[in-house]
Scaffold this active site. Structure first.
Site, PDB file in Angstrom:
ATOM      1  N   GLU A 201      -4.536   4.594  -2.009  1.00  0.00           N
ATOM      2  CA  GLU A 201      -3.110   4.823  -2.258  1.00  0.00           C
ATOM      3  C   GLU A 201      -2.981   5.767  -3.443  1.00  0.00           C
ATOM      4  OE1 GLU A 201      -0.592   1.380  -2.908  1.00  0.00           O
ATOM      5  OE2 GLU A 201      -1.563   0.270  -1.287  1.00  0.00           O
TER       6      GLU A 201
ATOM      7  N   GLU B 213      -4.932  -5.294  -3.532  1.00  0.00           N
ATOM      8  CA  GLU B 213      -4.676  -5.477  -4.961  1.00  0.00           C
ATOM      9  C   GLU B 213      -4.561  -6.937  -5.386  1.00  0.00           C
ATOM     10  OE1 GLU B 213      -1.285  -3.123  -6.102  1.00  0.00           O
ATOM     11  OE2 GLU B 213      -2.278  -1.244  -5.650  1.00  0.00           O
TER      12      GLU B 213
ATOM     13  N   ASP C  63       5.499  -5.513  -2.484  1.00  0.00           N
ATOM     14  CA  ASP C  63       6.561  -4.515  -2.610  1.00  0.00           C
ATOM     15  C   ASP C  63       7.126  -4.100  -1.241  1.00  0.00           C
ATOM     16  OD1 ASP C  63       8.160  -2.518  -3.861  1.00  0.00           O
ATOM     17  OD2 ASP C  63       6.603  -1.023  -3.461  1.00  0.00           O
TER      18      ASP C  63
ATOM     19  N   TYR D  95      -1.871   5.193  -9.544  1.00  0.00           N
ATOM     20  CA  TYR D  95      -0.576   5.878  -9.653  1.00  0.00           C
ATOM     21  C   TYR D  95      -0.460   6.559 -11.012  1.00  0.00           C
ATOM     22  CZ  TYR D  95       0.742   3.691  -5.276  1.00  0.00           C
ATOM     23  OH  TYR D  95       0.801   3.329  -3.949  1.00  0.00           O
TER      24      TYR D  95
END
Ligand code: BDP
Length: 638
Positions: A533, A445, A202, A497
């Protein structure tokens, strides 16, 4: 395939050799000089159908301006955002850089002077010629490479030396990060030969010569590498060192450790040895001590005989500190350390991932303002100069390799693994002596639930541990019960998230989901955990109350909900929280990104959003609570 067929370029080296051993950061000394080659280079992107015209027509043999049109390109900088041209921004394939340089006469006349050409980093695959002669190739962005070029330059003394660097940004299943090239063959929809670069990460795939290009000298017998490992016993600091010398069979090596006040505190002789420092000043993190980031200077001198003068000398900054991990703590100098920090990117307007001192200094000022004591080099190694500043300020670093976006099962093959091992070797070789670096991260990840991930990460992590004693981690977003890599890491680093990618808009579920996340991982592994994160996008200036997604209020509320849980769990086994992200950054275009990723606490131009003030309050409060905050740093103080 032409775009990624790098291997066909490999030749038998006759002129010079690639340097596989040491990779000391070039520093001037009485025996070493540096000539920086930054500035405007001549540039052309190879838009030919197969992107291979530069090799077919041997563009490296003559000045680039003689083989076609050229434009100015600044070095260091990504090339993408510099021209006013959408095709250049999204260009895939080879781009060609060239620069002519006068090499000082005295370097050439003294045949015993080694002249080394060094590229701080270029993304992704680079081929380098000097005066039309191939001198080196390198695979991978974010890490330096160099070649000894004295012999080539001396052949053509009297004319300026022409340096040509071709750089290819194509990513394949075996590159790090991986990617795929997809050809669109439906001619009712796409023109002939149309292709796109697919990626699974990303951030924008910025490319070009991203860090400084230098020529530097060493004597023919020279210090090739230095390795230090430090510890302490009561008030005595212990520096174990080893020095690799090339060009002399039995060199005399003298080492002195000098304090900030210029006093020599320890000396030793020999290529390996121990320096003992009475009343040592330990290297402490920012906000953990009155005098953070204390560095000694380790001055290494090489003589050919005990009586002769210095042949070579090099001064390495050294911080004396230890790092240890227990079942529930991360210890620096035997004291519990809590990471209250950020994830970053090397990213800014116009220059993309190009090295930029004003930006770097500004970012460190913002970190200090926020009370952040740490950052992760998501998702690739940052410039060495950045680590030097972190060393001096006491900002703690988790040093990550470019193993991001490993999602395709075919990327777990032996070719990828071999390259990943090499990248970890290059990274450790480059950064092993930085006291700020407290942990290696081998990937972000990856598809850790896939069966081949287990053996892959077992080998990668054990190889990394064999290179260096620091803790090793990889960053997971997988479920604890399906993660194939976690058994091998020292610290569990989890990204999540909640109320963003999962249950979007449902702030009320954060607490329960985060509690479960921590408890599940800890129950299974009994290792300290870092929330590596968490965050939410906020378009700066967008407001709503009650909070809705993409507003500054929503971002702030996500953070507050996470913080409540962190405050409970940091009393147990959670040893850190790193916000995603320090600043907004550019990504590929897509329907979930509004001109880039907006999860920054700061805009891309480094102006604070509401979340930045929240984090600032929190980080200074945490620092105050540890009871070790130095008197000069009480919040709000500046
Ligand atoms: C995480 C990735 C990071 C992304 C972030 C996001 O590690 O690179 O930028 O998500 O989507 O999973 O904002």
């Amino acid at each position: 395939m032409w775009l990624v067929n790098f291997t066909c370029l490999t030749v038998v080296w006759t002129w010079c050799h690639c340097l596989h051993a040491g990779m000391l950061f070039p520093r001037e000394s009485p025996t070493r000089e540096i000539k920086e080659l930054n500035g405007l280079w001549t540039f052309r992107a190879d838009f030919s159908q197969n992107r291979n015209a530069g090799f077919e027509k041997a563009w490296f043999k003559r000045p680039l301006s003689e083989t076609g049109p050229v434009i100015d390109m600044p070095v260091p900088s990504s090339f993408n955002d510099v021209p006013q041209d959408a095709q250049m921004r999204d260009f895939i394939g080879w781009v060609w850089y060239e620069r002519e340089v006068w090499v000082p006469m005295r370097w050439l006349q003294d045949q015993s002077t080694r002249i080394v050409l060094r590229v701080g980093s270029a993304h992704y695959y680079s081929v380098v010629w000097v005066n039309g002669v191939l001198v080196t190739e390198h695979e991978g962005g974010h890490l330096p490479f160099e070649a000894e070029v004295g012999a080539v330059i001396r052949k053509d003394a009297g004319i300026p030396c022409r340096i040509t660097i071709a750089v290819n940004n194509t990513l394949s299943l075996n590159t790090l990060p991986p990617g795929t090239i997809q050809y669109m063959t439906d001619h009712s929809k796409y023109p002939p030969g149309y292709f796109v670069q697919n990626i699974n990460f990303d951030f924008f795939n910025y490319a070009g010569i991203h860090r400084s290009v230098l020529l530097y000298t060493t004597p023919e017998a020279y210090i090739d590498d230095i390795t230090v490992q430090t510890t302490f016993l009561d008030s005595t600091g212990i520096v174990n060192y080893s020095v690799a010398v090339v060009g002399s069979d039995r060199p005399t090596v003298k080492v002195a450790l000098v304090g900030k006040d210029g006093r020599c505190v320890a000396t030793a002789n020999g290529t390996t040895g121990i320096l003992k420092v009475a009343e040592v000043n330990l290297w402490w993190p920012y906000l953990m001590h009155d005098n953070p980031g204390y560095l000694y200077s380790m001055e290494v001198r090489v003589q050919l005989t005990a009586e002769s003068g210095d042949k070579d000398s090099y001064a390495l900054p050294v911080g004396v500190r230890t790092v240890n991990v227990t079942e529930s703590k991360f210890l620096i100098n035997s004291k519990p350390f809590y990471f209250h920090g950020v994830n970053k990117h090397e990213d800014s307007d116009i220059r993309g991932k190009g090295f930029d001192w004003p930006l770097i200094v500004k970012d460190f000022n913002l970190l200090k303002w926020m009370g952040a004591n740490s950052f992760r080099t998501s998702h690739y190694p940052y410039a060495e100069e950045i680590l030097d500043v972190a060393d001096r300020l006491g900002i703690v670093v988790i040093d990550e390799c470019p193993g991001v976006g490993i999602k395709d099962i075919r990327s777990f093959d032996p070719i990828s693994l071999d390259h990943h091992l090499v990248v970890m070797e290059e990274l450790v070789r480059r950064d092993k002596n930085h006291p700020s670096v407290v942990m290696w991260s081998v990937a972000n990840e990856p598809a850790a639930e896939m069966p081949p991930a287990g053996p892959y990460f077992k080998q990668l992590i054990s190889h990394t541990k064999s290179l260096d004693s620091r803790p090793v981690t990889f960053i997971t977003d997988s479920n604890y019960s399906r993660d194939q890599g976690a058994p091998y890491v020292d610290v569990i680093c989890v990204n999540s998230y909640f109320s963003w990618y999962h249950d979007p808009g449902h702030l009320e579920v954060i607490s329960i989901q985060l509690h479960s996340q921590f408890d599940d991982w800890y129950r299974k592994y009994q290792k300290p955990i870092i929330q590596s994160e968490y965050g939410a996008d906020a378009v700066p200036g967008l407001h709503s109350d009650p909070p809705t997604m993409f507003t500054e209020e929503y971002q702030k509320t996500v953070l507050q909900n996470y913080h409540k849980v962190f405050d409970q769990k940091r009393k147990e086994f959670v040893v850190g929280e790193l916000i995603w992200n320090f600043a907004d950054f550019m990504t590929a275009q897509g329907i979930t990104r509004v001109v880039g990723n907006k999860k920054g606490m700061f805009t891309r131009q480094r102006q604070p959003k509401t979340g930045a003030f929240l984090l600032r309050e929190r980080y200074w409060r945490i620092a105050n609570e540890t009871g070790v905050l130095p008197t000069w740093a009480k919040y709000p103080c500046q």
